[in-house]
Design a protein around this motif. Structure first.
Motif, PDB file in Angstrom:
ATOM      1  N   ASN A 215      52.098  14.414   7.303  1.00 42.42           N
ATOM      2  CA  ASN A 215      52.461  13.230   8.086  1.00 42.42           C
ATOM      3  C   ASN A 215      53.967  13.001   8.077  1.00 42.42           C
ATOM      4  OD1 ASN A 215      49.936  12.534   8.974  1.00 42.42           O
ATOM      5  ND2 ASN A 215      49.510  11.123   7.302  1.00 42.42           N
ATOM      6  N   SER A 236      45.582  15.221  15.589  1.00 42.11           N
ATOM      7  CA  SER A 236      46.797  14.541  15.130  1.00 42.11           C
ATOM      8  C   SER A 236      47.843  14.551  16.237  1.00 42.11           C
ATOM      9  CB  SER A 236      47.361  15.206  13.866  1.00 42.11           C
ATOM     10  OG  SER A 236      47.734  16.544  14.123  1.00 42.11           O
ATOM     11  N   GLN A 239      54.583  10.330  16.494  1.00 42.48           N
ATOM     12  CA  GLN A 239      55.148   9.282  17.342  1.00 42.48           C
ATOM     13  C   GLN A 239      56.035   9.825  18.460  1.00 42.48           C
ATOM     14  OE1 GLN A 239      52.938   6.467  16.464  1.00 42.48           O
ATOM     15  NE2 GLN A 239      54.743   5.804  17.574  1.00 42.48           N
ATOM     16  N   LYS A 242      53.802  10.722  21.299  1.00 39.34           N
ATOM     17  CA  LYS A 242      53.292   9.530  21.992  1.00 39.34           C
ATOM     18  C   LYS A 242      54.373   8.919  22.884  1.00 39.34           C
ATOM     19  CE  LYS A 242      49.693   8.014  18.770  1.00 39.34           C
ATOM     20  NZ  LYS A 242      49.204   6.905  17.930  1.00 39.34           N
ATOM     21  N   GLN A 248      50.332   4.750  24.246  1.00 34.32           N
ATOM     22  CA  GLN A 248      50.484   3.630  23.321  1.00 34.32           C
ATOM     23  C   GLN A 248      49.350   3.546  22.312  1.00 34.32           C
ATOM     24  OE1 GLN A 248      53.298   1.971  23.480  1.00 34.32           O
ATOM     25  NE2 GLN A 248      53.937   2.995  25.368  1.00 34.32           N
ATOM     26  N   GLU A 249      48.105   3.744  22.758  1.00 36.56           N
ATOM     27  CA  GLU A 249      46.953   3.507  21.904  1.00 36.56           C
ATOM     28  C   GLU A 249      46.691   4.699  20.979  1.00 36.56           C
ATOM     29  OE1 GLU A 249      45.541   5.546  25.604  1.00 36.56           O
ATOM     30  OE2 GLU A 249      46.888   3.889  25.124  1.00 36.56           O
ATOM     31  N   SER A 250      45.764   4.472  20.025  1.00 39.97           N
ATOM     32  CA  SER A 250      45.360   5.561  19.128  1.00 39.97           C
ATOM     33  C   SER A 250      44.571   6.602  19.922  1.00 39.97           C
ATOM     34  CB  SER A 250      44.492   5.000  17.989  1.00 39.97           C
ATOM     35  OG  SER A 250      43.990   6.050  17.199  1.00 39.97           O
ATOM     36  N   ARG A 252      43.254   9.583  18.311  1.00 43.30           N
ATOM     37  CA  ARG A 252      42.502  10.469  17.423  1.00 43.30           C
ATOM     38  C   ARG A 252      41.059  10.594  17.888  1.00 43.30           C
ATOM     39  NH1 ARG A 252      43.348  12.769  12.604  1.00 43.30           N
ATOM     40  NH2 ARG A 252      41.610  13.104  11.193  1.00 43.30           N
TER      41      ARG A 252
END
Length: 526
Positions: A215, A236, A239, A242, A248-250, A252
């Motif tokens: 991470n 995975s 940032q 993204k 913007q949203e998750s 996974r």
């Protein structure tokens, strides 16, 4: 502190849990089975006592002079057949007519639990100590033909025998429990080995450390990083990815196909071959993507993709181009003035002072005219520096570079950077200089600038060969060029157009009869 291995943890946990459950279940079943055996024995004793009390031979024997002579053989035969410890038949006073020990016949029954049967006529199960020891007893009254209570039947099983049966059953259950424990140990060991194999021999704390490091690495890398599994589900994403893909949203465990163009990722999943420096367009952005397959023992198990904003790469390239352009302009300017200094030196050495003075005055007059416009009417230092460089370059190529005397420009807004200005005006002026460089007579490039109104206007014109009509529509296309040189070209005007659009402006092109005019409109407000 030494960390415990996962194998030891699993073995300890499963063994402890197995022992706890086995002990709990064995204790519970043993208790329940003991109660059930005692209940069954009591019920059997009661049923036997009822059966014997209803036998006509037994009831009729009570009316004879010697009831024991008739009742004892019958009671003993039934006792041996049923496995009861004793069957005692007695009269209303509790005097025995039968007993496993013949010496006890004629004596009073022991235990003190006959009252309910003799006095109340009840059928019941009791537990009491008699001549043979503590026993579970079934009590039944004996009635004559008139329904009067004339005696009692007591059938019993020793409590010690019941306990022995319970212990025997418990021993069998313990053997099964030990087998279950052994199976649990073997299963735990195999499970630990399987987990160890799946984790590549790593302990949980090592996996946790690797996860934290992964991470940290993902978030520290400037490039966008995305990983998917063999089903196209995102495992995975950092940032920068993204931000670059405007997500913007998750994401996974979401399918990558619904988030952005991902054909290159699926091509890698299918073929197992990496894809390098592929370009995709997403929400007005040009993104460079590299895809690398992830392999396991069964083949391709996923893909890792890295993303770079092409705009950043272009900015870096443009900065390098800007530095190169300035260095070339300075070299040209230095070279031109060096030549002039050599000429002046030669004229002075030859004694041609008048010609030397005329040359100096001519250069001074020309420079004064240009400098007056550049320094008095063009107030922005970025534009001044750019124009001075291009003047020197034009002079070296024997091209007359004219700055319109009507030009006037205040300081440019802060949002317009030097690199952007160089890309726009530098490329357009260089194209104009190159367009007239092959002309033998009076090659001319003109420059005009004004900021009257809401826009800043820059105009560059030349008297070269012009641009063919069918080429004007493609002149800003990346890679399009009309030059025959072997060096890479076709990027300058494309980059200039891209930067102008970023600043919210437009470029217009007009070409006719050997005259070409580029006009750039840049809004003052961002």
């Amino acid at each position: 502190m030494r960390k415990v291995s996962i194998e030891t943890k699993i073995l300890g946990l499963v063994l402890s849990l197995s022992l706890f459950l086995i002990i709990l279940l064995t204790t519970t079943f043993s208790y329940m089975e003991g109660r059930q055996i005692a209940k069954d024995k009591g019920q059997l004793a009661l049923e036997l006592s009822k059966t014997i009390s209803f036998m006509p031979t037994v009831t009729e024997a009570f009316e004879t002079d010697d009831p024991a002579r008739t009742i004892q053989p019958i009671a003993e035969k039934i006792r041996r057949e049923t496995g009861a410890e004793f069957i005692v038949v007695g009269n209303k006073e509790g005097i025995r007519y039968s007993h496993p020990l013949a010496s006890e016949i004629g004596k009073r029954m022991e235990g003190g639990d006959n009252a309910r049967a003799i006095q109340e006529g009840e059928y019941y199960v009791s537990e009491a100590a008699g001549s043979l020891g503590l026993s579970i007893r079934g009590k039944s009254p004996v009635f004559d033909a008139d329904g009067k209570i004339i005696g009692i039947v007591s059938v019993g099983f020793l409590v010690d025998d019941v306990r022995a049966q319970i212990f025997n059953d418990l021993s069998k259950e313990m053997i099964v429990s030990l087998v279950a424990i052994m199976i649990s140990i073997i299963g735990s060991y195999m499970l630990a080995r399987s987990i160890r194999k799946d984790t590549l021999g790593l302990e949980p704390f090592e996996i946790a450390n690797l996860y934290k490091e992964k991470n940290a690495v993902l978030q520290s890398v400037k490039e966008g990083i995305l990983a998917i599994d063999q089903n196209g589900l995102i495992t995975s994403m950092n940032q920068p990815a993204k931000k670059l893909l405007d997500i913007q949203e998750s994401v996974r465990h979401l399918n990558v196909d619904g988030l952005f163009p991902s054909k290159y990722l699926f091509e890698v999943l299918k073929s197992g071959e990496p894809q390098v420096d592929k370009e995709i367009s997403w929400k007005d952005k040009s993104v460079i993507v590299n895809c690398t397959p992830i392999f396991d023992s069964e083949g391709v198990s996923g893909v890792v993709a890295s993303f770079r904003d092409r705009t950043e790469i272009e900015e870096m390239v443009n900065t390098l181009s800007e530095v190169k352009m300035h260095s070339e302009d300075l070299r040209a300017q230095t070279h031109e003035f060096t030549n002039k200094l050599y000429v002046l030196s030669g004229l002075i050495q030859l004694g041609e002072y008048d010609e030397a003075i005329d040359m100096i005055q001519s250069e001074t007059s020309e420079l004064h005219s240009l400098n007056r416009v550049v320094f008095e009417q063009i107030k922005d230092t970025k534009v001044q520096a750019l124009l001075l460089g291009k003047i020197g370059k034009a002079s070296e190529k024997k091209i007359f570079f004219e700055i319109d005397a009507q030009s006037y420009l205040e300081k440019l807004p802060d949002h317009i950077k030097l690199s952007q200005l160089t890309l726009i005006l530098g490329n357009i002026i260089d194209n104009a200089l190159e367009a007239v460089s092959s002309m033998e007579e009076e090659p001319l490039v003109k420059f005009f600038a004004t900021d009257i109104g809401n826009d800043m206007v820059f105009e560059v014109s030349d008297n070269g060969k012009g641009i063919p009509e069918d080429a004007i529509a493609h002149i800003f296309d990346r890679g399009f060029t009309s030059k025959n040189s072997g060096s890479p070209s076709g990027y300058g005007l494309s980059n200039a157009d891209h930067v102008v659009k970023e600043l919210g402006g437009i470029i217009e092109v007009y070409s006719e009869d050997g005259n070409t005019i580029f006009t750039v409109y840049l809004p003052k407000e961002q």
